[in-house]
Design a protein around this motif. Structure first.
Motif, mmCIF file in Angstrom:
data_model
loop_
_atom_site.group_PDB
_atom_site.id
_atom_site.type_symbol
_atom_site.label_atom_id
_atom_site.label_comp_id
_atom_site.label_asym_id
_atom_site.label_seq_id
_atom_site.Cartn_x
_atom_site.Cartn_y
_atom_site.Cartn_z
ATOM 1 N N MET A 1 -51.613 92.919 47.007
ATOM 2 C CA MET A 1 -51.602 93.192 45.809
ATOM 3 C C MET A 1 -52.938 93.967 45.160
ATOM 4 S SD MET A 1 -52.431 90.105 42.511
ATOM 5 C CE MET A 1 -53.162 90.589 41.116
ATOM 6 N N LYS A 2 -52.894 95.015 44.278
ATOM 7 C CA LYS A 2 -54.136 95.526 44.098
ATOM 8 C C LYS A 2 -54.084 96.050 42.567
ATOM 9 C CE LYS A 2 -56.748 99.552 45.954
ATOM 10 N NZ LYS A 2 -56.740 100.668 46.984
ATOM 11 N N ILE A 3 -54.966 95.826 41.874
ATOM 12 C CA ILE A 3 -54.943 96.285 40.354
ATOM 13 C C ILE A 3 -56.138 96.884 39.932
ATOM 14 C CG2 ILE A 3 -53.289 94.325 39.900
ATOM 15 C CD1 ILE A 3 -55.719 92.821 38.624
ATOM 16 N N LYS A 4 -56.220 97.383 38.825
ATOM 17 C CA LYS A 4 -57.411 97.808 38.219
ATOM 18 C C LYS A 4 -57.429 97.326 36.713
ATOM 19 C CE LYS A 4 -58.210 102.289 40.514
ATOM 20 N NZ LYS A 4 -59.560 101.979 40.996
ATOM 21 N N ILE A 5 -58.386 96.543 36.160
ATOM 22 C CA ILE A 5 -58.577 95.980 35.031
ATOM 23 C C ILE A 5 -59.811 96.089 34.212
ATOM 24 C CG2 ILE A 5 -58.900 93.680 36.191
ATOM 25 C CD1 ILE A 5 -57.294 92.265 34.061
ATOM 26 N N GLN A 6 -60.008 96.207 33.014
ATOM 27 C CA GLN A 6 -61.233 96.199 32.405
ATOM 28 C C GLN A 6 -61.760 94.807 32.553
ATOM 29 O OE1 GLN A 6 -62.904 98.385 30.516
ATOM 30 N NE2 GLN A 6 -61.377 100.110 31.216
ATOM 31 N N ILE A 33 -56.922 79.737 40.248
ATOM 32 C CA ILE A 33 -56.054 80.511 39.227
ATOM 33 C C ILE A 33 -55.063 80.971 39.989
ATOM 34 C CG2 ILE A 33 -57.659 80.457 37.184
ATOM 35 C CD1 ILE A 33 -58.004 83.640 38.059
ATOM 36 N N LEU A 34 -53.862 81.203 39.333
ATOM 37 C CA LEU A 34 -52.732 82.067 40.257
ATOM 38 C C LEU A 34 -52.799 83.730 39.313
ATOM 39 C CD1 LEU A 34 -50.327 82.632 41.931
ATOM 40 C CD2 LEU A 34 -49.126 81.377 40.273
ATOM 41 N N MET A 35 -52.986 84.599 39.903
ATOM 42 C CA MET A 35 -52.846 85.817 39.382
ATOM 43 C C MET A 35 -51.504 86.853 40.031
ATOM 44 S SD MET A 35 -55.857 88.875 39.107
ATOM 45 C CE MET A 35 -57.265 87.529 38.751
ATOM 46 N N GLN A 36 -50.692 87.088 39.183
ATOM 47 C CA GLN A 36 -49.762 87.989 39.375
ATOM 48 C C GLN A 36 -49.463 89.049 38.648
ATOM 49 O OE1 GLN A 36 -46.344 85.073 40.041
ATOM 50 N NE2 GLN A 36 -46.540 84.253 37.992
ATOM 51 N N THR A 37 -48.864 90.065 39.402
ATOM 52 C CA THR A 37 -48.552 91.477 38.611
ATOM 53 C C THR A 37 -47.418 91.177 37.759
ATOM 54 O OG1 THR A 37 -47.465 92.507 40.529
ATOM 55 C CG2 THR A 37 -49.846 92.673 40.378
ATOM 56 N N LYS A 38 -47.416 92.186 36.501
ATOM 57 C CA LYS A 38 -46.303 91.984 35.627
ATOM 58 C C LYS A 38 -46.089 93.925 35.362
ATOM 59 C CE LYS A 38 -46.134 89.890 32.113
ATOM 60 N NZ LYS A 38 -46.645 89.032 30.779
ATOM 61 N N GLU A 39 -45.001 93.960 34.738
ATOM 62 C CA GLU A 39 -44.616 95.432 34.443
ATOM 63 C C GLU A 39 -46.080 96.292 33.815
ATOM 64 O OE1 GLU A 39 -41.658 98.263 31.756
ATOM 65 O OE2 GLU A 39 -41.090 96.110 32.139
ATOM 66 N N ASP A 40 -46.726 95.528 32.909
ATOM 67 C CA ASP A 40 -47.726 96.082 32.288
ATOM 68 C C ASP A 40 -49.256 95.400 32.619
ATOM 69 O OD1 ASP A 40 -47.343 93.916 30.832
ATOM 70 O OD2 ASP A 40 -47.165 94.822 28.824
ATOM 71 N N GLY A 41 -49.356 94.716 33.746
ATOM 72 C CA GLY A 41 -50.461 94.221 33.660
ATOM 73 C C GLY A 41 -50.392 93.024 34.619
ATOM 74 N N ILE A 42 -51.130 91.881 34.212
ATOM 75 C CA ILE A 42 -51.261 90.619 35.038
ATOM 76 C C ILE A 42 -50.942 89.544 34.238
ATOM 77 C CG2 ILE A 42 -52.534 91.556 36.820
ATOM 78 C CD1 ILE A 42 -55.029 90.044 35.689
ATOM 79 N N GLY A 55 -51.684 83.273 30.463
ATOM 80 C CA GLY A 55 -51.777 84.571 29.408
ATOM 81 C C GLY A 55 -51.465 85.791 30.048
ATOM 82 N N SER A 56 -51.191 86.772 29.463
ATOM 83 C CA SER A 56 -50.705 88.079 30.059
ATOM 84 C C SER A 56 -52.315 89.203 29.443
ATOM 85 C CB SER A 56 -49.411 88.532 29.683
ATOM 86 O OG SER A 56 -48.592 87.798 30.112
ATOM 87 N N TYR A 57 -52.454 90.036 30.548
ATOM 88 C CA TYR A 57 -53.671 90.774 30.222
ATOM 89 C C TYR A 57 -53.181 92.334 30.973
ATOM 90 C CZ TYR A 57 -55.406 86.157 29.402
ATOM 91 O OH TYR A 57 -55.600 84.957 28.934
ATOM 92 N N ALA A 64 -47.762 95.776 43.730
ATOM 93 C CA ALA A 64 -47.352 94.360 43.204
ATOM 94 C C ALA A 64 -47.759 93.305 43.980
ATOM 95 C CB ALA A 64 -45.926 94.569 42.684
ATOM 96 N N GLY A 65 -47.874 92.118 43.394
ATOM 97 C CA GLY A 65 -48.214 91.037 44.272
ATOM 98 C C GLY A 65 -48.738 89.931 43.506
ATOM 99 N N ARG A 66 -49.251 88.789 44.435
ATOM 100 C CA ARG A 66 -49.999 87.709 43.695
ATOM 101 C C ARG A 66 -51.068 87.027 44.532
ATOM 102 N NH1 ARG A 66 -45.880 82.585 43.392
ATOM 103 N NH2 ARG A 66 -45.107 82.582 45.429
ATOM 104 N N LEU A 67 -52.000 86.570 44.029
ATOM 105 C CA LEU A 67 -53.114 85.795 44.640
ATOM 106 C C LEU A 67 -53.560 84.484 43.889
ATOM 107 C CD1 LEU A 67 -56.038 86.509 42.920
ATOM 108 C CD2 LEU A 67 -55.581 88.804 43.888
ATOM 109 N N THR A 68 -54.119 83.783 44.747
ATOM 110 C CA THR A 68 -55.047 82.538 44.223
ATOM 111 C C THR A 68 -56.649 82.952 44.689
ATOM 112 O OG1 THR A 68 -55.104 80.901 45.993
ATOM 113 C CG2 THR A 68 -52.975 81.162 44.693
ATOM 114 N N VAL A 69 -57.504 82.453 43.547
ATOM 115 C CA VAL A 69 -58.760 82.449 43.889
ATOM 116 C C VAL A 69 -59.328 81.601 42.928
ATOM 117 C CG1 VAL A 69 -58.917 84.290 41.886
ATOM 118 C CG2 VAL A 69 -60.597 84.399 43.899
#
Length: 381
Positions: A1-6, A33-42, A55-57, A64-69
């Motif tokens: 999983m790899k994302i860029k987010i504000q 928390i469980l973080m997973q990717t969606k079409e327009d974010g996570i 919630g979606s952000y 794409a992917g998912r992680l827990t942290v």
């Protein structure tokens, strides 16, 4: 999983999850928390197995992917970042890499497949409600619910969806800790085939209240999403609060709620009206010298005045006179000052009317126009 987010979007999501994240170490995965990717974010999901928040952000998904942290560690890190873009990625060993400008963190995650699955957000009855109405109903009742009460069922708030007079549809919230009772009701939109009810844990009610106070929808959502009214969804053994892409689902408490109608006193024909702020201020001041455990304040009713008094052998005594319209026979009673202060704080009018029967009976306070009623049991001398 790899994302860029504000940062602001990520921080909002983590903050919302904090209220439900399990802080005990019975199951380490629940502190994540469980973080997973969606079409327009996570999406960010947290649960304690009794309640879940999702919630979606907006984010840019690179892989794409998912992680827990760890929710706590991620929050502490992101909180200290400056505004800007945050890069989040994972490796094959579930390590989570977090970068922002010249900062670089690598923290341990857990296998995402171990995380409990998000619940189904479907139910049998869905009711839209104005956020200001739902927020007011919670504010006017939740203070009367129990906190860690040995009577388990009193640690919840009874939520009832009912048919009112005519074609009115009502949402009613009821809370009691055995010493006081608060009932508030307000109109709901739409229609429903049958009346519904459930006992919602206080923790879940407080999380819904917090979500409503954040404002209308998520800042990163479209204008259309911001206009969405919250919905309450009554499902089998669960209640769901949903607004836009943000959802809180909670299991309902098992058991029978007390018959609150039996607690509402009848025949309280002694009515005492005083300025609400004056009475609240007087109780706050006098209670400073009341016994800390009981906060007992004596109410002496005399012609056109109410004398409040409290004393503690170790500290001293306090008295205050409140102007009223009382013209009946003098008598004295006593109440826990905190119970009255909580009630007076949620009244909308400039005055408050106490309805009494005798020194040993409960006091009734209500605002019929606002759909609010409360009962306070007297102190036993």
């Amino acid at each position: 999983m790899k994302i860029k987010i504000q940062r602001k979007h990520l921080l909002t999501g983590i903050q919302r999850a904090q209220g439900v994240v399990e802080k005990r170490n019975t199951m380490p995965i629940l502190s994540h928390i469980l973080m997973q990717t969606k079409e327009d974010g996570i999406s960010i999901f947290a649960t304690d197995l009794e309640m879940g928040i999702q919630g979606s952000y907006l984010a840019k998904v690179i892989e794409a992917g998912r992680l827990t942290v760890s929710a706590r560690k991620l929050y502490e890190i992101v909180r200290e970042f400056p505004e800007g873009v945050i890069d989040i990625s994972t490796d094959e060993s579930n390590w989570v890499i977090i970068k922002c400008q010249k900062s670089h963190f690598k923290i341990a995650g857990l296998p995402p497949q171990e995380f409990p699955s998000p619940p189904s957000y479907e139910g049998e009855t869905t009711v839209p409600i104005e956020p200001s109405i739902l927020s007011a109903l919670i504010r006017k009742t939740v203070f009367s619910s129990g906190e860690n009460d040995s009577r388990y069922i009193l640690n919840g708030v009874l939520v009832q969806l009912q048919n009112g007079p005519g074609k009115k549809k009502l949402l009613r919230l009821v809370a009691t800790d055995g010493h006081r009772l608060a009932i508030a009701e307000g109109p709901v939109k739409g229609s429903f085939e049958r009346e519904e009810q459930g006992i919602v844990p206080r923790k879940a009610v407080m999380e819904i209240k917090k979500a409503l106070e954040e404002g209308k929808g998520e800042k990163e959502e479209s204008d259309e999403a911001k206009k969405e009214s919250p919905e309450l969804v009554f499902g089998k053994n669960q209640l769901i609060f949903r607004q836009g892409s943000f959802m809180i689902a909670t299991r309902l408490m098992e058991g029978s709620y007390p018959n609150y109608n039996q607690v509402i006193p009848k025949g309280n024909n002694i009515k005492v009206t005083a300025q609400r702020e004056t009475l609240e201020g007087g109780l706050r001041r006098v209670s400073l010298l009341a016994r800390e455990k009981t906060l007992a304040v004596k109410f002496n009713l005399e012609k056109n005045r109410l004398l409040l008094s409290a004393s503690s052998p170790e500290v001293g005594e306090a008295k205050e006179e409140i102007e009223t319209d009382f013209s009946g026979e003098e008598f004295a009673t006593g109440f826990n000052a905190r119970y009255f202060i909580d009630i007076l704080a949620v009244l909308e009018g400039e005055s408050a009317t106490l309805e009494l029967k005798d020194p040993f009976s409960p006091c009734l306070i209500r605002e019929e126009a606002a759909g609010f009623l409360s009962v306070v049991m007297p102190m036993r001398s």
